[in-house]
Design an enzyme around this catalytic site. Structure first.
Site, short mmCIF file in Angstrom:
data_model
loop_
_atom_site.label_atom_id
_atom_site.label_comp_id
_atom_site.label_asym_id
_atom_site.label_seq_id
_atom_site.Cartn_x
_atom_site.Cartn_y
_atom_site.Cartn_z
N GLU A 115 20.25 -30.52 -25.68
CA GLU A 115 20.74 -30.11 -24.36
C GLU A 115 20.14 -28.77 -23.99
OE1 GLU A 115 24.91 -28.63 -24.15
OE2 GLU A 115 24.98 -29.24 -26.25
N LYS A 117 19.81 -24.93 -23.21
CA LYS A 117 20.51 -23.78 -23.78
C LYS A 117 20.88 -22.82 -22.65
CE LYS A 117 19.94 -20.15 -27.29
NZ LYS A 117 20.12 -19.00 -26.39
N ARG A 138 32.61 -14.60 -28.92
CA ARG A 138 31.94 -14.79 -30.21
C ARG A 138 31.94 -13.52 -31.04
NH1 ARG A 138 26.70 -13.95 -31.84
NH2 ARG A 138 25.94 -15.27 -33.53
N CYS A 422 -0.78 4.83 9.14
CA CYS A 422 -1.08 5.44 10.45
C CYS A 422 -0.26 6.68 10.75
CB CYS A 422 -0.90 4.41 11.56
SG CYS A 422 0.82 3.94 11.86
N CYS A 437 7.05 0.02 10.52
CA CYS A 437 6.16 0.81 11.36
C CYS A 437 6.00 0.03 12.66
CB CYS A 437 4.80 1.01 10.67
SG CYS A 437 3.54 1.67 11.78
N CYS A 443 -1.85 0.56 14.07
CA CYS A 443 -1.75 0.68 12.61
C CYS A 443 -2.79 -0.21 11.93
CB CYS A 443 -0.35 0.29 12.15
SG CYS A 443 -0.13 0.44 10.36
#
Length: 709
Positions: A115, A117, A138, A422, A437, A443
């Site tokens: 399966e 993990k 755990r 610019c 901008c 630009c």
């Protein structure tokens, strides 16, 4: 290496691993990548194997790992919650299989249960007489933390058990156990994780680096009401102590847990042929992004419990199970600098310059930092060690800093106030994260990106022009807007290094051919905000010409199916600007076609009224072909998943759109499902309930009869 040097190195490795274990298991704040940790553990095992006289009982190789935090009561696990050994290659898996068969003997008949993990937090749930009495993390495998009150808030964890069975489950116990310890993983789906982080960011709270940290942090809250508000889920994958019933195999156990009411991963399979195990691992490694949760590998277990007992445990690892680890999608490296890029719409995006690091077989030197708020919320600083993620076809991005590795030399970074290209002041619209901008006409950085977009395959598709050519032509003053592309001359190009007669002829021929592209391709090339391939085809199909589109009022545009208020407003705004109207006239003067649509003619109304979203890579159709096919049969294609979406068509490496579809309960189909919809008006269920277990000619059970969640 001398004996003394080996001993020193072993002690150094143990010290490092203990430190990293503490951060991972106790603080839920890993400071090294899985790959780095695995490399250290592999080195320690190799040194101890070569020098067994140096092995000590407290070595990380001889016990599980970690020490529980003190804020929760400690719980002694009646049976250790073992970790798994790792396999990284097909050769590793075959070596594990060979060891198993050698230990069990030549006549052993072995079956394997496999399966995905899940990358979450392992927990143990204890039930007595069918009632949940305790839940624990755990911890170090021997001792965990009592988080019963928090686990009770997770809806997928049953508080009471009820044994049920069906004729196909005649090998399952029909009574409840007097005691059963159910083990599994608490996790958070990817879409839920993103929603949670958005909510935390909006509230100005600390956000989580990844779904695992979010699950762990949510489960270990002192206040259960906080945990209850977090979208946690649970998958059962095994049992510890069981009293009052008898279970003989992993496969039987999973089906029994499902009968008791526990969610079990629907992708679990049982095989008797190890070649099928290898194929399963390869398949899930290829489609790991199809999962709605994070998975970092595949778990393989010997099915028969008697064989498991015969194989036993060595150190911290059971011989009867192994984890096949996928190539890392995350790594930790140093952030050297932060630079910014200016896009074609003026959006200024921060970019991380990194110490080169390998992620999934690719060397990553740069990664996205998204926007200014992203950096500020995570307190990312130059000089930080940062977690970098690369998944599927997603551009690598910085997840966040590793705070524990800071030494004080890191420097906070300030987002610029002016455009780096610019010098214009940057502005941010209310409600948006992006700084822009707005010097659209002058630009140079924006112009280069607009030219790149204009000549791209989805737009005018001018072969021989790309980023380098765009930068060169803008720098030399040959292009001041995209229309200038059509006025390039051979003598101008001949003055540029690398442009010989043949290259010039090919480029000019490609430019000339681009004049005849259909209007929808030109609309895409203009870069109107929110107008992509599908919207452009829709506009041209409805209005027929560029003049009609330019003259349309917002209310008229909103009446076109698929063109909502936001898109309509953007179109009107674009064509209301004098500079853009002048650009159109310049393109017209250059002979660029102003009519026609590249999309297919309407073939049927089979998909009329249905809305589709495409994600991932389909087996035979490109994204454009699939979109055109849907439109040709009356359907509509959109870019985002919502409750109004009829179907999500998912292929390999599908990402967040698939996750959101699953979250919203939107039907998910593949390419074959799409073609079936087009071929018939019937609507086959995209996610049918799983059938009873089937058996192939090798005796391999192909499908676990579990609904999961």
């Amino acid at each position: 290496m001398s004996h003394t040097t080996v001993a020193d190195r072993i002690n150094e490795l143990r010290s490092l691993i203990r430190r990293y274990d503490y951060h991972y298991y106790v603080l839920d704040d890993p400071i090294v990548s899985d790959a780095e940790y695995d490399a250290l553990m592999t080195e320690l095992r190799a040194l101890e194997a070569a020098h067994p006289e140096l092995i000590t009982p407290d070595s990380p190789t001889q016990r599980v790992s970690g020490t529980p935090a003190s804020q929760f009561a400690k719980v002694q696990h009646p049976q250790p919650m073992l970790s798994l050994g790792n396999a990284f290659t097909k050769a590793d898996l075959l070596a594990w299989r060979d060891r198993v068969l050698r230990l069990l003997g030549p006549d052993a008949i072995v079956a394997y249960v496999v399966e995905p993990k899940i990358d979450g937090l392992a927990v143990a749930l204890t039930y007595r007489d069918g009632r949940l009495v305790q839940g624990a993390t755990r911890g170090d495998g021997e001792v965990g933390e009592d988080v019963t009150a928090n686990l009770r808030t997770i809806g997928s964890i049953p508080l009471t058990l009820q044994a049920t069975s069906t004729p196909q489950d005649d090998d399952l116990p029909t009574t409840l156990p007097t005691t059963i310890e159910v083990r599994g993983e608490v996790y958070m789906r990817t879409a839920d994780f993103e929603t949670l982080n958005d909510r935390l960011a909006a509230a100005g709270e600390k956000i989580f680096a990844n779904p695992r940290n979010a699950a762990a942090g949510s489960l270990r809250q002192k206040d259960p009401t906080i945990t209850a508000a977090r979208p946690l889920r649970f998958f059962a994958y095994g049992v510890g102590v069981v009293e009052g019933i008898s279970l003989s195999s992993q496969w039987q156990t999973l089906r029994y847990l499902r009968a008791l009411g526990f969610p079990v991963n629907q992708d679990v399979r049982r095989f008797t042929d190890f070649a099928e195990v290898l194929a399963y691992c390869e398949a899930w490694m290829a489609k790991r992004d199809d999962l709605p949760y994070e998975a970092d590998g595949v778990v393989i277990k010997i099915d028969d419990f008697a064989q498991q007992r015969e194989l036993g445990v060595v150190g911290r690892d059971p011989r009867w199970a192994i984890a096949f680890k996928f190539p890392a999608r995350e790594a930790i490296t140093r952030l050297l600098d932060i630079t910014v890029n200016v896009g074609r719409t003026g959006v200024v995006t921060p970019n991380a310059e990194l110490e080169p690091v390998q992620i999934g077989g690719v060397t990553v030197r740069n990664a996205s930092l998204h926007n200014a708020d992203y950096i500020a919320q995570r307190d990312i600083r130059i000089g930080d060690y940062v977690i970098v993620k690369r998944a599927g076809d997603v551009i690598p991005y910085v997840v966040g800093p590793v705070i524990a590795r800071r030494d004080g030399s890191e420097r906070p970074w300030q987002f610029p106030t002016h455009c780096p290209a610019c010098g214009s002041p940057l502005e941010r619209e209310e409600g948006e994260a992006a700084w822009r901008c707005n010097n659209f006409s002058i630009c140079p950085a924006q112009l280069v990106r607009r030219v790149e977009h204009f000549v791209s395959r989805s737009a005018l598709d001018i072969v021989g022009m790309g980023e380098r050519q765009a930068e060169l032509f803008v720098q030399r003053g040959l292009i001041r807007d995209v229309a200038d592309i059509f006025f390039l001359k051979a003598d101008q190009l001949a003055e540029l290094e690398g442009f010989g007669p043949k290259r010039i002829a090919n480029l000019l021929a490609a430019i000339d051919a681009a004049r005849q592209r259909p209007l929808d391709r030109l609309l895409v090339g203009l870069g109107i905000r929110y107008v992509g391939t599908v919207a452009a085809q829709t506009l041209v199909a409805a209005l027929g010409s560029l003049d009609a589109i330019m003259a349309a009022r917002q209310e008229e545009l909103e009446q076109i199916p698929g063109i909502g208020p936001v898109v309509a407003a953007s179109i009107v705004d674009f064509f209301s600007r004098p500079a853009n109207r002048a650009l159109i006239e310049k393109l017209r003067a250059a002979g660029v076609q102003m009519g026609g649509v590249s999309g297919p003619t309407r073939q049927s109304d089979t998909l009329a009224g249905k809305t589709f979203v495409l994600t991932g890579t389909l087996p035979s159709l490109s994204r454009e072909q699939a979109s055109a096919l849907i439109v040709a049969h009356g359907g509509k294609v959109t870019d985002s998943v919502s409750k109004k979406t009829s179907y999500v068509v998912a292929g390999a490496n599908a990402g967040s759109k698939l996750a959101k579809a699953l979250q919203l309960g939107i039907p998910v189909i593949d390419e074959a499902g799409l073609l079936a919809l087009i071929g018939t008006t019937a609507e086959p269920p995209p996610s049918p309930p799983p059938p009873p277990p089937e058996t192939n000619t090798d005796g391999n059970q192909l499908l676990l009869p579990l609904d999961g969640e």
